[in-house]
Design an enzyme around this catalytic site. Structure first.
Site, short mmCIF file in Angstrom:
data_model
loop_
_atom_site.label_atom_id
_atom_site.label_comp_id
_atom_site.label_asym_id
_atom_site.label_seq_id
_atom_site.Cartn_x
_atom_site.Cartn_y
_atom_site.Cartn_z
N CYS A 47 3.12 14.38 6.71
CA CYS A 47 2.79 13.17 7.46
C CYS A 47 3.22 11.91 6.71
O CYS A 47 3.36 10.86 7.32
CB CYS A 47 1.31 13.13 7.80
SG CYS A 47 0.22 13.17 6.37
N HIS A 96 9.51 14.06 -9.60
CA HIS A 96 8.93 13.63 -8.33
C HIS A 96 8.30 14.82 -7.59
O HIS A 96 7.18 14.71 -7.09
CB HIS A 96 10.00 12.97 -7.46
CG HIS A 96 9.50 12.59 -6.11
ND1 HIS A 96 8.73 11.46 -5.88
CD2 HIS A 96 9.62 13.21 -4.91
CE1 HIS A 96 8.42 11.41 -4.60
NE2 HIS A 96 8.94 12.45 -3.99
#
Length: 168
Positions: A47, A96
């Site tokens: 999301c 990351h």
């Protein structure tokens, strides 16, 4: 081997722009297969982010390939999406992914769903030796972060965090 990441997330793009490139797991797997011509590819879509991880012996076109894949998802909105994309390579891309898997790069730090979404993206992608090792190690680190630190004590999601506000 070279590693590249091209993505869009809550850090740089509002939700209405992120929705333009969001895909379900089936479409993420399909995009990974289409990008994997001569390289490894995993597409992670949650999301709050859509990211393309690519690995190959030579990095000549990995950034372009990842960018083209995300902009194709945006369709007529590609010009709006393009300036909001970020690109990371090699160690920065790996770090990351570790932050994402550990729940450190979420809108709600420690969000519990993200580790499962990383696992599903990895399993649905076209991982080869580099992405296989990277994603397996990131998943292991994410599980350790959740079990050995207090990060799992955070609300499980944005709605859970919102529901907890009136209680405080």
């Amino acid at each position: 081997m070279k590693l590249a990441l091209v993505g869009i997330s809550h850090h740089r793009a509002p939700v209405e722009v992120r929705e333009r490139v969001a895909v379900d797991l089936e479409h993420a797997a399909s995009l990974a297969r289409s990008l994997a011509n001569g390289c490894e590819a995993v597409v992670l879509s949650t999301c709050n982010r859509t990211e393309v991880y690519l690995a190959a012996r030579e990095s000549a076109d990995l950034d372009r390939r990842g960018t083209d894949g995300l902009l194709a998802l945006a369709g007529p909105h590609a010009a709006e999406v393009a300036p909001l994309l970020y690109r990371l390579g090699d160690e920065s891309a790996a770090l990351h992914l570790f932050r994402v898997a550990a729940g450190l790069d979420s809108l709600v730090p420690g969000e519990g769903e993200i580790l499962g979404q990383v696992r599903e993206a990895y399993e649905a992608g076209s991982a080869g030796p580099l992405l296989d090792r990277l994603f397996r190690t990131a998943l292991h680190a994410g599980r350790r972060a959740r079990s050995e630190t207090a990060i799992a004590e955070s609300p499980a999601s944005v709605p859970a965090a919102a529901a907890a506000l009136p209680a405080s």
